[in-house]
Design a protein around this motif. Structure first.
Motif, PDB file in Angstrom:
ATOM      1  N   PRO A 128       0.784  -1.244   0.000  1.00 26.21           N
ATOM      2  CA  PRO A 128       0.000   0.000   0.000  1.00 26.21           C
ATOM      3  C   PRO A 128       0.811   1.286   0.000  1.00 26.21           C
ATOM      4  CG  PRO A 128      -0.029  -1.003   2.183  1.00 26.21           C
ATOM      5  CD  PRO A 128       0.638  -1.994   1.273  1.00 26.21           C
ATOM      6  N   LEU A 129       1.943   1.286   0.700  1.00 28.80           N
ATOM      7  CA  LEU A 129       2.611   2.564   0.929  1.00 28.80           C
ATOM      8  C   LEU A 129       4.112   2.361   1.095  1.00 28.80           C
ATOM      9  CD1 LEU A 129       1.852   5.568   1.350  1.00 28.80           C
ATOM     10  CD2 LEU A 129       1.656   5.085   3.791  1.00 28.80           C
ATOM     11  N   GLY A 130       4.891   3.026   0.239  1.00 22.27           N
ATOM     12  CA  GLY A 130       6.343   2.997   0.353  1.00 22.27           C
ATOM     13  C   GLY A 130       6.868   4.335   0.834  1.00 22.27           C
ATOM     14  N   LYS A 131       8.111   4.374   1.223  1.00 17.25           N
ATOM     15  CA  LYS A 131       8.697   5.615   1.745  1.00 17.25           C
ATOM     16  C   LYS A 131       8.653   6.735   0.707  1.00 17.25           C
ATOM     17  CE  LYS A 131      11.820   3.363   5.034  1.00 17.25           C
ATOM     18  NZ  LYS A 131      13.232   3.115   5.420  1.00 17.25           N
ATOM     19  N   LYS A 132       8.839   6.381  -0.568  1.00 11.80           N
ATOM     20  CA  LYS A 132       8.833   7.388  -1.631  1.00 11.80           C
ATOM     21  C   LYS A 132       7.625   7.237  -2.559  1.00 11.80           C
ATOM     22  CE  LYS A 132      13.896   7.683  -1.720  1.00 11.80           C
ATOM     23  NZ  LYS A 132      15.116   7.562  -2.572  1.00 11.80           N
ATOM     24  N   ARG A 133       6.677   6.384  -2.179  1.00 10.23           N
ATOM     25  CA  ARG A 133       5.553   6.091  -3.071  1.00 10.23           C
ATOM     26  C   ARG A 133       4.253   6.257  -2.291  1.00 10.23           C
ATOM     27  NH1 ARG A 133       2.847   1.774  -3.722  1.00 10.23           N
ATOM     28  NH2 ARG A 133       4.317   0.513  -2.544  1.00 10.23           N
ATOM     29  N   LYS A 134       3.756   7.484  -2.288  1.00 10.44           N
ATOM     30  CA  LYS A 134       2.572   7.807  -1.504  1.00 10.44           C
ATOM     31  C   LYS A 134       1.338   8.053  -2.370  1.00 10.44           C
ATOM     32  CE  LYS A 134       5.544   9.911   2.001  1.00 10.44           C
ATOM     33  NZ  LYS A 134       5.573   8.706   2.840  1.00 10.44           N
ATOM     34  N   GLU A 135       1.535   8.488  -3.620  1.00  5.39           N
ATOM     35  CA  GLU A 135       0.405   8.861  -4.469  1.00  5.39           C
ATOM     36  C   GLU A 135      -0.603   7.731  -4.668  1.00  5.39           C
ATOM     37  OE1 GLU A 135      -0.635  10.383  -9.014  1.00  5.39           O
ATOM     38  OE2 GLU A 135       1.467  10.195  -8.360  1.00  5.39           O
ATOM     39  N   PRO A 136      -0.169   6.477  -4.934  1.00  6.17           N
ATOM     40  CA  PRO A 136      -1.169   5.417  -5.124  1.00  6.17           C
ATOM     41  C   PRO A 136      -2.076   5.229  -3.914  1.00  6.17           C
ATOM     42  CG  PRO A 136       0.957   4.708  -5.962  1.00  6.17           C
ATOM     43  CD  PRO A 136       1.195   5.988  -5.228  1.00  6.17           C
ATOM     44  N   PHE A 137      -1.501   5.278  -2.710  1.00  6.55           N
ATOM     45  CA  PHE A 137      -2.291   5.096  -1.494  1.00  6.55           C
ATOM     46  C   PHE A 137      -3.287   6.240  -1.317  1.00  6.55           C
ATOM     47  CE2 PHE A 137      -2.778   5.728   3.165  1.00  6.55           C
ATOM     48  CZ  PHE A 137      -3.419   4.523   3.460  1.00  6.55           C
ATOM     49  N   LEU A 138      -2.832   7.470  -1.486  1.00  9.34           N
ATOM     50  CA  LEU A 138      -3.710   8.622  -1.320  1.00  9.34           C
ATOM     51  C   LEU A 138      -4.814   8.624  -2.373  1.00  9.34           C
ATOM     52  CD1 LEU A 138      -1.033  11.341  -0.492  1.00  9.34           C
ATOM     53  CD2 LEU A 138      -2.696  10.316   1.089  1.00  9.34           C
ATOM     54  N   SER A 139      -4.486   8.207  -3.593  1.00 13.27           N
ATOM     55  CA  SER A 139      -5.495   8.135  -4.653  1.00 13.27           C
ATOM     56  C   SER A 139      -6.517   7.053  -4.357  1.00 13.27           C
ATOM     57  CB  SER A 139      -4.822   7.868  -6.002  1.00 13.27           C
ATOM     58  OG  SER A 139      -3.960   8.928  -6.366  1.00 13.27           O
ATOM     59  N   ALA A 140      -6.054   5.937  -3.802  1.00  7.52           N
ATOM     60  CA  ALA A 140      -6.980   4.858  -3.427  1.00  7.52           C
ATOM     61  C   ALA A 140      -7.926   5.323  -2.326  1.00  7.52           C
ATOM     62  CB  ALA A 140      -6.196   3.629  -2.980  1.00  7.52           C
ATOM     63  N   LEU A 141      -7.395   6.057  -1.351  1.00  6.11           N
ATOM     64  CA  LEU A 141      -8.245   6.589  -0.281  1.00  6.11           C
ATOM     65  C   LEU A 141      -9.323   7.518  -0.843  1.00  6.11           C
ATOM     66  CD1 LEU A 141      -5.802   7.438   2.663  1.00  6.11           C
ATOM     67  CD2 LEU A 141      -7.287   5.443   2.407  1.00  6.11           C
ATOM     68  N   GLU A 142      -8.964   8.324  -1.835  1.00  4.61           N
ATOM     69  CA  GLU A 142      -9.932   9.235  -2.451  1.00  4.61           C
ATOM     70  C   GLU A 142     -11.078   8.457  -3.096  1.00  4.61           C
ATOM     71  OE1 GLU A 142      -8.113  11.910  -5.167  1.00  4.61           O
ATOM     72  OE2 GLU A 142      -6.813  12.838  -3.671  1.00  4.61           O
ATOM     73  N   ILE A 143     -10.744   7.349  -3.763  1.00  2.00           N
ATOM     74  CA  ILE A 143     -11.778   6.527  -4.390  1.00  2.00           C
ATOM     75  C   ILE A 143     -12.701   5.929  -3.335  1.00  2.00           C
ATOM     76  CG2 ILE A 143     -12.186   4.396  -5.696  1.00  2.00           C
ATOM     77  CD1 ILE A 143      -9.565   5.022  -7.210  1.00  2.00           C
ATOM     78  N   ILE A 144     -12.109   5.383  -2.276  1.00  6.14           N
ATOM     79  CA  ILE A 144     -12.914   4.784  -1.205  1.00  6.14           C
ATOM     80  C   ILE A 144     -13.816   5.840  -0.579  1.00  6.14           C
ATOM     81  CG2 ILE A 144     -12.848   3.566   1.005  1.00  6.14           C
ATOM     82  CD1 ILE A 144     -10.047   2.513   0.138  1.00  6.14           C
ATOM     83  N   LEU A 145     -13.273   7.033  -0.354  1.00  7.32           N
ATOM     84  CA  LEU A 145     -14.058   8.107   0.247  1.00  7.32           C
ATOM     85  C   LEU A 145     -15.215   8.521  -0.659  1.00  7.32           C
ATOM     86  CD1 LEU A 145     -14.450  10.137   2.541  1.00  7.32           C
ATOM     87  CD2 LEU A 145     -12.881  11.679   1.329  1.00  7.32           C
ATOM     88  N   ASP A 146     -14.969   8.602  -1.954  1.00  7.13           N
ATOM     89  CA  ASP A 146     -16.034   8.971  -2.890  1.00  7.13           C
ATOM     90  C   ASP A 146     -17.199   7.994  -2.811  1.00  7.13           C
ATOM     91  OD1 ASP A 146     -14.674  11.183  -3.779  1.00  7.13           O
ATOM     92  OD2 ASP A 146     -13.863  10.223  -5.580  1.00  7.13           O
ATOM     93  N   TYR A 147     -16.897   6.693  -2.789  1.00  6.90           N
ATOM     94  CA  TYR A 147     -17.960   5.692  -2.703  1.00  6.90           C
ATOM     95  C   TYR A 147     -18.602   5.699  -1.321  1.00  6.90           C
ATOM     96  CZ  TYR A 147     -17.096   3.759  -7.303  1.00  6.90           C
ATOM     97  OH  TYR A 147     -16.999   3.600  -8.660  1.00  6.90           O
ATOM     98  N   SER A 148     -17.803   6.018  -0.300  1.00  5.74           N
ATOM     99  CA  SER A 148     -18.342   6.115   1.058  1.00  5.74           C
ATOM    100  C   SER A 148     -19.395   7.220   1.150  1.00  5.74           C
ATOM    101  CB  SER A 148     -17.203   6.390   2.043  1.00  5.74           C
ATOM    102  OG  SER A 148     -17.693   6.627   3.339  1.00  5.74           O
ATOM    103  N   LYS A 149     -19.088   8.373   0.572  1.00  6.38           N
ATOM    104  CA  LYS A 149     -20.024   9.500   0.599  1.00  6.38           C
ATOM    105  C   LYS A 149     -21.245   9.209  -0.259  1.00  6.38           C
ATOM    106  CE  LYS A 149     -16.608  13.152   1.478  1.00  6.38           C
ATOM    107  NZ  LYS A 149     -15.927  14.345   0.890  1.00  6.38           N
ATOM    108  N   ASP A 150     -21.008   8.647  -1.446  1.00  8.04           N
ATOM    109  CA  ASP A 150     -22.097   8.390  -2.381  1.00  8.04           C
ATOM    110  C   ASP A 150     -23.104   7.383  -1.832  1.00  8.04           C
ATOM    111  OD1 ASP A 150     -23.263   8.678  -5.119  1.00  8.04           O
ATOM    112  OD2 ASP A 150     -22.753   6.547  -5.239  1.00  8.04           O
ATOM    113  N   ARG A 151     -22.608   6.390  -1.093  1.00  8.86           N
ATOM    114  CA  ARG A 151     -23.471   5.312  -0.593  1.00  8.86           C
ATOM    115  C   ARG A 151     -23.781   5.438   0.895  1.00  8.86           C
ATOM    116  NH1 ARG A 151     -20.192   0.501  -3.848  1.00  8.86           N
ATOM    117  NH2 ARG A 151     -21.012   1.016  -5.924  1.00  8.86           N
ATOM    118  N   ASN A 152     -23.229   6.477   1.517  1.00  8.50           N
ATOM    119  CA  ASN A 152     -23.417   6.691   2.954  1.00  8.50           C
ATOM    120  C   ASN A 152     -22.982   5.460   3.756  1.00  8.50           C
ATOM    121  OD1 ASN A 152     -24.137   8.222   5.205  1.00  8.50           O
ATOM    122  ND2 ASN A 152     -26.206   7.376   5.266  1.00  8.50           N
TER     123      ASN A 152
END
Length: 249
Positions: A158-182
């Protein structure tokens, strides 16, 4: 003969009996240098190299396997983000006549599911957030597809010392579906699954976002995340996805 063997997380109790028997019988073992500590007990000739040297490692194993019985070791299951496919590819390209047998191992998702309770008790998908070999755009599309179909999602690397963008982008997707579906999706976090320093936490997408700095520091490449589906719940401190028996019968 080349055996491609999954050794699970590495601790002895997670080796299958088949893997134990073969590793005791081969002439030599080839593996990533980080796995050497787990196979030294077999007292075999060992060849190791480092990260990003996978092609060189597999070529060496195949070349040795022309005249020896060789074990090429992966952690987890060698067919799940492991070296089994590369062994077959290189054998066809460069060697052709080496016989290859694959020995299954326990992948992280299975071990983490048991540690957390039973979150993978319905349809699920597994995605690695490492974009070294797969474009990030494709990884994120696969995550979206998992949420569109309401599948449970296991996340590797999920998360490397120099590789943060994939994790943060994945969180954004999860959050979008979380808000959309409550739905405040339940998320299980397991570090060092099946190893001596094993630990886990169960939270939610909102729990992670509310303590993002902490989780960005806590989660690393030895961590696996399991994101529940719309039915996943916490029961007695464990993460559970119902199979549907109670509603059916």
């Amino acid at each position: 003969m080349l055996y491609v063997i999954g050794i699970g997380p590495g601790n002895e109790e997670f080796f299958t009996k088949e893997a134990e028997n073969i590793l005791n019988s081969v002439d030599m073992i080839v593996c990533y240098k980080g796995y050497k500590e787990y196979i030294e007990r077999f007292q075999k000739e060992i060849y190791v190299n480092g990260m990003t040297k996978e092609v060189e490692r597999v070529e060496y194993a195949l070349n040795q396997a022309k005249n020896k019985t060789v074990a090429l070791v992966s952690n987890g299951d060698a067919t799940i983000y492991g070296l089994a496919s590369l062994a077959f590819e290189l054998n066809e390209k460069n060697f052709e006549k080496v016989e290859i047998n694959v020995v299954s191992g326990i992948t992280s998702a299975s071990i983490c599911s048991a540690i957390l309770g039973a979150p993978l008790n319905h349809d699920f998908s597994v995605v690695s957030l490492s974009d070294l070999l797969t474009p990030l755009e494709k990884i994120l599309k696969r995550i979206i597809c998992a949420f569109e179909s309401d599948m449970i999602l296991a996340i590797y690397n999920p998360l490397g010392k120099k590789r943060k963008e994939p994790f943060l982008s994945a969180l954004e997707i999860i959050l979008d579906y979380s808000k959309d579906r409550n739905i405040d999706y339940v998320i299980g976090i397991v570090k060092n699954a099946g190893r001596d320093k094993q630990e886990y936490k169960i939270t939610t997408i909102n729990g992670i976002l509310e303590n993002l700095d902490y989780y960005m520091d806590y989660i690393d490449m030895s961590t696996t995340l399991i994101v529940g589906n719309s039915n996943t719940k916490i029961i007695n401190g464990k993460m559970i996805t119902p199979r549907g028996y109670l509603s059916k019968y």
